[in-house]
Scaffold this motif. Structure first.
Motif, mmCIF file in Angstrom:
data_model
loop_
_atom_site.group_PDB
_atom_site.id
_atom_site.type_symbol
_atom_site.label_atom_id
_atom_site.label_comp_id
_atom_site.label_asym_id
_atom_site.label_seq_id
_atom_site.Cartn_x
_atom_site.Cartn_y
_atom_site.Cartn_z
ATOM 1 N N ILE A 93 7.168 4.425 -2.596
ATOM 2 C CA ILE A 93 7.817 4.691 -1.304
ATOM 3 C C ILE A 93 7.436 3.623 -0.295
ATOM 4 O O ILE A 93 6.354 3.035 -0.382
ATOM 5 C CB ILE A 93 7.391 6.108 -0.801
ATOM 6 N N ASP A 94 8.336 3.359 0.627
ATOM 7 C CA ASP A 94 7.977 2.484 1.736
ATOM 8 C C ASP A 94 7.983 3.343 2.998
ATOM 9 O O ASP A 94 9.046 3.781 3.453
ATOM 10 C CB ASP A 94 8.983 1.331 1.848
ATOM 11 N N THR A 96 7.675 2.638 5.952
ATOM 12 C CA THR A 96 8.360 2.085 7.118
ATOM 13 C C THR A 96 9.837 1.786 6.840
ATOM 14 O O THR A 96 10.562 1.368 7.738
ATOM 15 C CB THR A 96 7.671 0.782 7.581
ATOM 16 N N LEU A 123 0.402 4.363 10.541
ATOM 17 C CA LEU A 123 1.568 4.906 9.829
ATOM 18 C C LEU A 123 1.802 6.397 10.117
ATOM 19 O O LEU A 123 2.799 6.968 9.671
ATOM 20 C CB LEU A 123 1.408 4.699 8.317
ATOM 21 N N TYR A 412 -14.523 17.953 0.417
ATOM 22 C CA TYR A 412 -13.078 17.741 0.270
ATOM 23 C C TYR A 412 -12.418 18.853 -0.541
ATOM 24 O O TYR A 412 -11.291 19.238 -0.266
ATOM 25 C CB TYR A 412 -12.800 16.379 -0.389
HETATM 26 P P1 NAD Z 1 -6.505 1.824 0.922
HETATM 27 O O1 NAD Z 1 -6.174 0.532 1.582
HETATM 28 O O2 NAD Z 1 -7.378 1.821 -0.274
HETATM 29 O O3 NAD Z 1 -5.118 2.506 0.489
HETATM 30 C C1 NAD Z 1 -3.994 2.524 1.289
HETATM 31 C C2 NAD Z 1 -2.864 3.268 0.585
HETATM 32 O O4 NAD Z 1 -1.751 3.344 1.495
HETATM 33 C C3 NAD Z 1 -2.337 2.603 -0.686
HETATM 34 O O5 NAD Z 1 -2.031 3.624 -1.597
HETATM 35 C C4 NAD Z 1 -1.065 1.919 -0.215
HETATM 36 O O6 NAD Z 1 -0.102 1.775 -1.238
HETATM 37 C C5 NAD Z 1 -0.587 2.889 0.830
HETATM 38 N N1 NAD Z 1 0.278 2.240 1.837
HETATM 39 C C6 NAD Z 1 -0.065 1.314 2.754
HETATM 40 N N2 NAD Z 1 1.029 0.944 3.477
HETATM 41 C C7 NAD Z 1 2.065 1.667 3.016
HETATM 42 C C8 NAD Z 1 3.450 1.742 3.339
HETATM 43 N N3 NAD Z 1 4.010 0.992 4.309
HETATM 44 N N4 NAD Z 1 4.211 2.608 2.650
HETATM 45 C C9 NAD Z 1 3.691 3.370 1.672
HETATM 46 N N5 NAD Z 1 2.395 3.351 1.321
HETATM 47 C C10 NAD Z 1 1.591 2.499 1.974
HETATM 48 O O7 NAD Z 1 -7.043 2.769 2.067
HETATM 49 P P2 NAD Z 1 -8.076 4.011 1.922
HETATM 50 O O8 NAD Z 1 -9.468 3.492 1.893
HETATM 51 O O9 NAD Z 1 -7.632 4.899 0.826
HETATM 52 O O10 NAD Z 1 -7.919 4.729 3.332
HETATM 53 C C11 NAD Z 1 -6.755 5.435 3.738
HETATM 54 C C12 NAD Z 1 -6.989 6.025 5.125
HETATM 55 O O11 NAD Z 1 -8.032 6.969 5.077
HETATM 56 C C13 NAD Z 1 -7.399 4.979 6.165
HETATM 57 O O12 NAD Z 1 -6.872 5.332 7.411
HETATM 58 C C14 NAD Z 1 -8.908 5.125 6.228
HETATM 59 O O13 NAD Z 1 -9.438 4.758 7.473
HETATM 60 C C15 NAD Z 1 -9.048 6.621 5.999
HETATM 61 N N6 NAD Z 1 -10.345 6.988 5.435
HETATM 62 C C16 NAD Z 1 -10.781 6.400 4.275
HETATM 63 C C17 NAD Z 1 -11.997 6.782 3.738
HETATM 64 C C18 NAD Z 1 -12.485 6.179 2.441
HETATM 65 O O14 NAD Z 1 -13.557 6.580 2.015
HETATM 66 N N7 NAD Z 1 -11.775 5.260 1.825
HETATM 67 C C19 NAD Z 1 -12.792 7.748 4.383
HETATM 68 C C20 NAD Z 1 -12.307 8.340 5.558
HETATM 69 C C21 NAD Z 1 -11.080 7.952 6.061
#
Ligand code: NAD
Length: 483
Positions: A93-94, A96, A123, A412
């Motif tokens: 999916i996109d 945006t 997002l 979680y």
């Molecule tokens: P990540 O960069 O590993 O993953 C991002 C995900 O978003 C990917 O699956 C990517 O494909 C998807 N994505 C990005 N842009 C997109 C778009 N335009 N359309 C569709 N999908 C899109 O990030 P993460 O570490 O998993 O973190 C995600 C969120 O959770 C962030 O806001 C982060 O601050 C928050 N968070 C993460 C953690 C952690 O432990 N990793 C802990 C607390 C909060």
């Protein structure tokens, strides 16, 4: 003790960012454990929705690898893993654009729907609008968001406005995983299910409260992200604030989401503005073979704090005059999160030679080894006269409740099941988040105006000297940071 697991009704959970780090490390392994425990039904569906061009099979393989990495081998028999992978589906999916939204609509059933936004906060607004305009969002669906919920009050308000333009507050689940910890809920049980503590849970009997969230690791690997937030935004505004609220709040009239959250909000609103000399900022130096904060952040001029200590005051009848000392930092002696309620000394000591015995304290440990300890003073056994010693009355859950308790679900697991059940008690309400930012912003503004560098501190210690002085000048001391 036999644990009572009540299965939840079937659901469709869409994880935006389903291929990301958080999904792989936390969300999916947690769901797997709930399936193993018999709480998640086999016909529940988890749909990963992310940018990657995967099909269902490739997504199942990706998550099989994640389970192999994040769930111990003896906890994932292949039959269970197969059952779990069967629940998975994937949509490329996109967020945006238009790609993938129609396919996602086709996959959804007429069951409880939850959308977990495991993507960056930039997002949240776009995805919420898409969910609303495509009709994927129903009046009963739930939306789950994670920190960071803003960078300051203005951005938090904007995020809340984006979410509430598409969803009612009763549909929005803002996760602070600290609230899902067993001990944190036990703090509520301890306070509100026992008659013993309430009469002494106030300024008349409590000398002070200290809350410590200490980490032994630095910011290596995520220095770029961390350098834009710092300890205040990353830990104090959310996790420590929630712990403070649960410790300080009045008994709610019911254990019901809005009753609990109303009382927490009152605590945040009762927090006094913090004077600059009641805060300490620190930044770790190089040491023990590890690089400094500045190297980890790849920013030699960084002013961002990796440590903060604060003396906070809750200005209400219950707490006036009882300070709450808060501290958190990276690269400290040990990984430890605890709340210490330090009671006052006896009004008059009858034991002449033993004037300096320790006071009672209640230590609520969140990690490691979740549990609660009440420290009491008793007579040292033996014939050698009246000597007093300080001993723990230990309520480590594994000892008291048997092995089931030691395997309590992680934060979680509980929180995601609460989303499915529609129970918001352990999630932050929008007004709570904003009130916490309002208090935090004022401290950040004072720091910005002072233009002072954070104090350097040694790796493996307990933070900058000034943090020790913050309590010493009040005739008090921090509990040692010990694993
Ligand atoms: P990540 O960069 O590993 O993953 C991002 C995900 O978003 C990917 O699956 C990517 O494909 C998807 N994505 C990005 N842009 C997109 C778009 N335009 N359309 C569709 N999908 C899109 O990030 P993460 O570490 O998993 O973190 C995600 C969120 O959770 C962030 O806001 C982060 O601050 C928050 N968070 C993460 C953690 C952690 O432990 N990793 C802990 C607390 C909060």
């Amino acid at each position: 003790m036999v644990s009572r697991i009540i299965p939840v009704e079937t659901f469709d959970l869409v994880i935006f960012g389903g291929t990301g780090d958080l999904a792989r490390r936390k969300i999916l392994p947690s769901l797997f454990r709930r399936l193993s425990a018999g709480q998640m039904p086999d016909d529940a569906r988890i749909i990963g929705a992310a940018r990657g061009d995967l099909d269902r099979k490739a997504y199942q393989a990706l998550i099989a690898d994640a389970l192999a990495e994040f769930v111990p081998e003896d906890k994932r028999p292949s039959e269970l893993v197969e059952r779990f992978l069967d629940c998975l589906d994937y949509v490329s999916i996109d967020a945006t654009g238009d790609k993938g939204w129609g396919e996602l609509q086709d996959k959804m059933r007429d069951v409880t729907r939850a959308f977990y936004l495991s993507v960056g906060p930039s997002l949240f607004g776009t995805i919420s609008q898409k969910l609303a305009s495509t009709g994927l969002a129903t009046s009963e669906c739930r939306i789950v968001v994670e920190k960071p919920l803003g960078h300051d009050l203005a951005s938090a308000k904007e995020l809340n406005a984006q979410l509430s333009a598409c969803f009612d507050e009763r549909q929005i689940y803002r996760i602070d995983h600290y609230l899902g910890k067993e001990t944190v809920q036990n703090l509520m049980a301890l306070r509100f299910a026992n008659a013993l503590f309430e009469p002494v849970w106030n300024a008349q009997h409590v000398d002070h409260v200290q809350i410590t969230v200490s980490e032994s690791i630095g910011v290596e690997g995520r220095g770029g992200y961390y350098d834009r937030s710092g300890a205040m935004r990353d830990m104090v505004q959310n996790h420590i604030m929630q712990l403070l609220c649960l410790t300080a709040m009045e008994p709610p009239s019911k254990f019901e989401p809005n009753a609990v959250r109303d009382e927490k909000l009152k605590v945040i609103r009762a927090l006094q503005p913090v004077l600059p000399h009641d805060t300490v900022r620190g930044q770790y130096r190089a040491g023990n073979g590890e690089a400094s904060y500045l190297e980890h952040a790849e920013n030699p001029d960084s002013d961002t704090e990796s440590f903060v200590a604060i003396k906070a005051e809750v200005a209400n009848w219950r707490w006036a005059g009882t300070p709450f000392y808060l501290r958190t930092g990276k690269r400290l002696r040990a990984r430890l999160s605890e709340i210490v309620v330090q009671f006052k000394d006896v009004p008059h000591s009858i034991f002449e030679e033993e004037k300096h015995h320790n006071n009672n304290s209640l230590v609520i440990r969140l990690q490691p080894n979740e549990g609660i300890t009440l420290r009491m003073t008793i007579k040292e056994p033996g014939p050698g006269g009246m000597r007093l010693v300080d001993v723990p009355l230990d309520m480590t859950f594994a000892d008291a409740l048997g092995p089931d308790a030691a395997e309590a679900p992680d934060a979680y697991e509980r929180l995601i099941m609460d989303v499915v059940r529609g129970n918001q008690t352990l999630f932050m309400r929008g007004d709570e988040v904003e009130a916490a930012w309002a208090w935090t912003d004022a401290i950040l503004a004072n720091w910005a105006a002072a233009k002072k560098k954070p104090q350097p501190y040694d790796a493996g210690g307990s933070g900058p000297e000034d943090a020790l002085a913050l309590m010493h000048r009040d005739g008090r001391r921090w509990r040692d940071i010990e694993a």
